[in-house]
Scaffold this motif. Structure first.
Motif, short mmCIF file in Angstrom:
data_model
loop_
_atom_site.label_atom_id
_atom_site.label_comp_id
_atom_site.label_asym_id
_atom_site.label_seq_id
_atom_site.Cartn_x
_atom_site.Cartn_y
_atom_site.Cartn_z
N PRO A 641 -37.92 44.57 -17.02
CA PRO A 641 -39.07 43.72 -16.70
C PRO A 641 -39.81 43.21 -17.93
O PRO A 641 -40.21 42.05 -18.00
N ALA A 642 -39.97 44.08 -18.95
CA ALA A 642 -40.64 43.65 -20.17
C ALA A 642 -39.80 42.62 -20.91
O ALA A 642 -40.34 41.65 -21.47
N LEU A 643 -38.48 42.79 -20.91
CA LEU A 643 -37.61 41.80 -21.54
C LEU A 643 -37.72 40.46 -20.83
O LEU A 643 -37.77 39.40 -21.48
N LEU A 644 -37.71 40.51 -19.51
CA LEU A 644 -37.81 39.27 -18.74
C LEU A 644 -39.09 38.51 -19.08
O LEU A 644 -39.05 37.29 -19.33
N ALA A 645 -40.19 39.22 -19.09
CA ALA A 645 -41.47 38.56 -19.39
C ALA A 645 -41.46 37.95 -20.79
O ALA A 645 -41.93 36.82 -21.01
N ARG A 646 -40.91 38.68 -21.74
CA ARG A 646 -40.90 38.20 -23.13
C ARG A 646 -39.98 36.98 -23.28
O ARG A 646 -40.34 36.00 -23.94
N LEU A 647 -38.80 37.04 -22.68
CA LEU A 647 -37.87 35.93 -22.80
C LEU A 647 -38.37 34.69 -22.05
O LEU A 647 -38.13 33.56 -22.49
N GLU A 648 -39.04 34.89 -20.93
CA GLU A 648 -39.61 33.74 -20.22
C GLU A 648 -40.63 33.01 -21.08
O GLU A 648 -40.66 31.77 -21.13
N THR A 649 -41.45 33.78 -21.78
CA THR A 649 -42.46 33.17 -22.66
C THR A 649 -41.79 32.40 -23.80
O THR A 649 -42.16 31.26 -24.10
N TRP A 658 -33.99 29.83 -26.72
CA TRP A 658 -34.15 30.99 -25.84
C TRP A 658 -33.83 30.61 -24.40
O TRP A 658 -34.07 29.49 -23.96
N ALA A 659 -33.28 31.59 -23.66
CA ALA A 659 -32.97 31.40 -22.25
C ALA A 659 -33.09 32.75 -21.55
O ALA A 659 -33.03 33.81 -22.20
N VAL A 660 -33.24 32.71 -20.26
CA VAL A 660 -33.30 33.94 -19.47
C VAL A 660 -31.99 34.08 -18.69
O VAL A 660 -31.74 33.29 -17.76
N ARG A 665 -32.45 38.62 -14.56
CA ARG A 665 -33.30 38.40 -13.38
C ARG A 665 -32.80 39.26 -12.21
O ARG A 665 -33.61 39.82 -11.45
N ARG A 666 -31.49 39.36 -12.06
CA ARG A 666 -30.94 40.14 -10.95
C ARG A 666 -31.29 41.62 -11.10
O ARG A 666 -31.70 42.27 -10.12
N LEU A 667 -31.13 42.16 -12.30
CA LEU A 667 -31.44 43.58 -12.51
C LEU A 667 -32.92 43.86 -12.27
O LEU A 667 -33.28 44.88 -11.67
#
Length: 678
Positions: A641-649, A658-660, A665-667
């Motif tokens: 979740p922390a990676l997702l938030a950082r990469l989205e920003t 950068w891309a997500v 997202r699935r994990l």
């Protein structure tokens, strides 16, 4: 039963029997405790402990360390063993490691077979000994030998253990020898618990700490273990044993111990994939095309493994150069003592061209990184060798499927990506092409086993697993350099995280022309930073070999270059960038996020089968800190979740860089860590 007790006339025998290596878990500890209780009642003249099969005890069951400690605890069991009123002997064949050696240290007398190995490897798993080794070992061998053995986490052969006083005698049949030790000799033998404290040795302790800093930078356990061992000279044994146990319990769930256990189990799981691919023939003879630095290193590694090797070069001058490269490696091996076989050199031949080649089970191309050059080599090999010879390329980046197109039977073709120096680095990327046969895969796994390397299977893409992540890492660092920092600051930030080298000092070591050639082959994509191209094209700065790369080199030492700094600032001005200051932690974070993003894409595309494979590649091929568990283990520490938030920003700020990944997202949606994919 994993532990058996039997009477042999006046003696009693306790046998550890938990194949294949008698790893000691809760059931084994309970079995030993029960055997001690029975011996306490029967009072044999001597109690002998031994291991069935090919080991005494090769250590504790590391799988238990992920949960709470399970009674009975080994330190308590060994306290009962030490308290028995009659002699206890250890008859040691094979490895006695970790808890296994601690069992032997609690005995009054130790007999080892000549092939036995003894050691305390706990620090390599982020732990300290937890059942008395830090107190008993220095009482037997002295402080200098004890802090060295425990602090490095190594193992020593039986002959050295005898010289140290760790074992009392060597015997081909340790059990028979234990039964034959005269009673008078046993009466004179003194258990470690009843020996005087060792003399302090501050110089040895300081040297052990320095060695730990060199061999295991960033790791906590070696220093804790060394200090615990040093305490044997100054603290009552009972107090020190309690502190040793408390430290061991605290370390079990530490971040570093979890990370090191993860790598430990990943290393042991990696060869298991080879069971699906039996080798077509027994590997005996190998051809190596190219005798340059990489080819010579591969040939030398093959020779060290006992194989017959023929090195192919293009002409007589090339043969002379290849022979010089190999002679240098062989001379170094003899000087280090790694070569003792007088027939070593007779298994090596060299020649120019492809006529009259000797029989070979495998041919490995290690030539210049050019598609055309390599295709020409494989055309010649195919014409010169029988159809059952497996053909392999050592390419670092090129498309294995394209290279296989000229092969009549592409099933015999495979990628074997060695890492430099090939005779030292333990990683072998096995690149499985679209048509690579099971026989070729079996040969690759057999080779990895023969060479003692860690095999990781990779799919076909530019750079496979490791070099693809490396390319993304370098791009991210180049952007940081353009926007905020300098090579020295970025290198320091990544070393501070634990990387063996920073990205720019590593490029200087390998040569800026290598990365430059790959960029030109790949073409520009995303936000392209031209600074490195300027250094190569306009300034001819190629790294250490020209005494000028990202750094200037003065007497071989790197110093910041005003010329490079000028190029960086000029590039930022031309790009309209207002440079800012980025803290070291943020620099490392940006670089790591880029690597993790690329690694997730590699998993998503099936280039790597599991996250642990990526961890092994990064730890063993690219200097990622082992004590952080590898790149994907570290990603789980950050949390998806922390990676997702950082990469989205970051993707919103700079969508070109950068891309997500969908897999991330699935994990996150399924509340699963990356480890669930292992």
């Amino acid at each position: 039963m994993p532990v058996t007790y039997e009477r042999l006339e006046e003696a009693a025998l306790v046998t550890f029997d938990n194949p294949p290596l008698n790893v000691f878990g809760q059931e084994m500890r309970a079995g030993l405790q029960a055997a001690i209780a029975r011996a306490r009642e029967e009072r044999p003249a001597r109690l002998i402990l031994t291991g069935a099969g090919r080991a005494f005890v090769a250590g504790a069951d590391a799988k238990e360390f992920d949960g709470p400690p399970l009674a009975p605890h080994l330190n308590d069991v060994l306290a009962e063993l030490v308290a028995l009123p009659f002699p206890i002997l250890a008859a040691i064949s094979g490895p006695a490691l970790g808890g296994g050696l601690e069992i032997a240290l609690a005995c009054r007398y130790r007999i080892a077979s000549p092939g036995a190995t003894l050691g305390q490897p706990e620090v390599t798993l982020g732990l300290v000994p937890g059942a008395g080794a830090t107190q008993r070992l220095p009482r037997l061998v002295g402080m200098a030998a004890a802090v060295d053995l425990i602090g490095q986490g190594g193992a020593i052969p039986a002959a050295k253990a005898l010289a140290f006083g760790l074992v009392d005698e060597l015997a081909d049949d340790p059990l028979a020898a234990a039964l034959a030790v005269p009673a008078e000799v046993l009466r004179r033998a003194i258990a470690a618990d009843h020996r005087p404290a060792p003399a302090p040795d501050e110089a040895a302790v300081t040297a052990a700490h320095a060695q730990a800093n060199r061999r295991a930078p960033g790791q906590e356990a070696p220093h804790l273990a060394i200090d615990l061992t040093a305490s044997a000279a100054t603290e009552p044994m009972e107090t020190a044993l309690l502190r040793e146990r408390a430290t061991f319990i605290a370390r079990r769930q530490s971040d570093q111990a979890r990370a090191l256990r993860h790598v430990f189990f990943a290393e042991r799981a990696a060869p298991a994939r080879g069971r699906a691919y039996p080798a077509p023939v027994k590997l005996q003879a190998v051809l190596v095309v190219g005798g340059g630095t990489m080819g010579a290193g591969i040939a030398y590694a093959l020779l060290l493994a006992g194989l017959t090797v023929h090195v192919i070069e293009t002409d007589a001058a090339g043969v002379t150069r290849a022979e010089a490269n190999l002679d240098k490696l062989i001379t170094q091996g003899i000087e280090r003592g790694s070569i003792t076989d007088p027939a070593f050199r007779t298994r090596l031949t060299l020649g120019a061209g492809y006529t009259d080649l000797p029989q070979a089970d495998l041919a490995i191309e290690a030539a210049f990184e050019s598609l055309e050059v390599k295709q020409a080599i494989f055309a010649a090999l195919q014409a010169a060798l029988p159809p059952e010879t497996i053909l392999a390329t050592n390419t670092s980046y090129l498309d294995v499927n394209l290279l296989a197109q000229g092969i009549t039977d592409p099933g015999r073709f495979i990628g074997l990506h060695f890492f430099a120096p090939a005779h030292i680095m333990k990683l072998l990327e096995i690149v499985q092409g679209a048509k690579t046969s099971d026989a070729a895969m079996g040969m690759a796994f057999a080779l990895a086993k023969r060479l003692g390397k860690i095999p990781v299977v990779a799919g076909v893409c530019d750079g496979f697993i490791g070099n693809r992540i490396l390319a993304r890492y370098r791009k991210a660092c180049d952007l940081v350099m353009l926007e905020s920092s300098c090579p020295k600051g970025i290198d320091a930030a990544l070393r501070g995280f634990g990387m063996a080298m920073g990205p720019y000092e590593a490029q200087d070591l390998s040569g800026l022309d290598i990365a430059y050639a790959n960029r030109k082959r790949q073409g520009r994509s995303g936000r392209y930073v031209t600074i490195a191209d300027t250094l190569v094209e306009d300034m001819k700065r190629l790294g250490r070999k020209t005494n000028a790369g990202w750094y200037d080199y003065v007497d071989g030492k790197p110093v910041e270059s005003d010329a490079v700094t000028h190029v960086i600032y000029r590039a930022a001005d031309e790009a309209g960038i207002n440079r800012t200051t980025l803290p070291a932690e943020d620099i490392a974070d940006r670089a790591l996020l880029a690597m993790i993003m690329e690694a997730i894409l590699i998993l998503q595309e099936g280039i790597a089968a599991r996250p642990s494979d990526i961890d092994l590649v990064m730890v063993h091929g690219y200097g990622f800190p082992r004590w952080r568990g590898g790149l994907m283990h570290h990603a789980d520490v950050i949390t998806p979740p922390a990676l997702l938030a950082r990469l989205e920003t970051l993707a919103l700020e700079d969508p070109l860089s950068w891309a997500v990944p969908d897999l991330l997202r699935r994990l996150v949606g399924e509340a699963r860590p990356f480890n669930s994919l292992n």
